[in-house]
Design an enzyme around this catalytic site. Structure first.
Site, PDB file in Angstrom:
ATOM      1  N   VAL A  38      50.200  25.597  19.944  1.00 29.83           N
ATOM      2  CA  VAL A  38      51.114  26.694  19.613  1.00 29.83           C
ATOM      3  C   VAL A  38      50.923  27.103  18.158  1.00 29.83           C
ATOM      4  CG1 VAL A  38      53.515  27.440  19.509  1.00 29.83           C
ATOM      5  CG2 VAL A  38      52.779  25.874  21.323  1.00 29.83           C
ATOM      6  N   LYS A  39      50.580  28.360  17.973  1.00 32.65           N
ATOM      7  CA  LYS A  39      50.293  28.892  16.638  1.00 32.65           C
ATOM      8  C   LYS A  39      51.580  29.494  16.061  1.00 32.65           C
ATOM      9  CE  LYS A  39      46.309  31.340  14.669  1.00 32.65           C
ATOM     10  NZ  LYS A  39      45.240  32.296  15.016  1.00 32.65           N
TER      11      LYS A  39
END
Length: 221
Positions: A86-87
């Site tokens: 997850v960025k």
């Protein structure tokens, strides 16, 4: 140093994978838009398609900027595939979300990092990766590689496990400089990776070897 490719183009990802040196993929909303991928369902399917090609970390970026929104998006993305990272943007609520995801065992990539202080916060919050944007710093006449070196020193001083993922890599020399500076990962275009293959003496040497081999086989005949 691990090699990630920064693209949403499936053909380029396949080409990098076929080369045998691809470790992961990074994407963002701009790269998705560049490939004409729009709509939540299409974007989700595209992430799954990328995960089918590359059996390594695939960074998928949230677009929310508030804590609740980042968490909701991040949990949904993380549930898509075991390789999804997850960025999360380097903002106040992003740092809070990094800690939340870390405590939940969700892998994260803290993006849009431009200072050592930001990188330190990301590591304190337990980010899996931190992404300093070296190319964009170079664009404003700031030494992007100096930031990589500074973060490396800080992380080594305190034993932080967060990996330095040099982002916004533009060309082959950036790749070499990242390796020299001790970056754990670099992400850039396929051209930057392919450029490592090239050297005029290699071409000249191969041409001579092939010519000599041809002469030798003609003599034997």
């Amino acid at each position: 140093m691990e090699f990630f490719i920064d693209t949403a183009n499936l053909d380029r990802i396949r080409e990098a994978q076929d080369l045998g040196v691809l470790d992961g993929v990074t994407t963002n909303p701009s790269l998705m838009a560049k490939e004409g991928i729009t709509g939540e369902e299409n974007i989700i399917q595209h992430y799954l398609d990328i995960c089918e090609i590359c059996d390594g970390p695939v960074s998928a970026e949230v677009i929310s900027t508030d804590f609740d929104g980042i968490v909701a998006e991040g949990e949904k993305l993380a549930a898509l595939h075991k390789n999804i990272v997850v960025k999360v943007p380097m903002i106040r609520d992003g740092v809070k979300a990094l800690r939340y995801f870390t405590d939940k065992g969700i892998k994260t990539n803290c993006t849009l990092v431009f200072s050592a202080g930001q990188a330190l916060l990301a590591a304190k919050a337990g980010a899996t990766y931190v992404s300093p944007f070296v190319g964009r710093l170079d664009d404003i006449s700031t030494d992007g590689m100096a930031l990589i070196e500074q973060i490396r020193l800080i992380y080594d001083n305190y034993g932080y496990e967060t990996k330095i993922l040099a982002a916004s890599v533009r060309h082959t020399m950036h790749v070499i400089q990242c390796a020299e500076a001790g970056s754990d990962v670099m992400t850039g275009p396929l051209s930057a990776i392919i450029g490592l293959l090239k050297h005029p003496l290699t071409d000249i040497g191969l041409e001579k070897f092939l010519a000599d081999h041809k002469k030798a086989t003609q003599v034997q005949a």
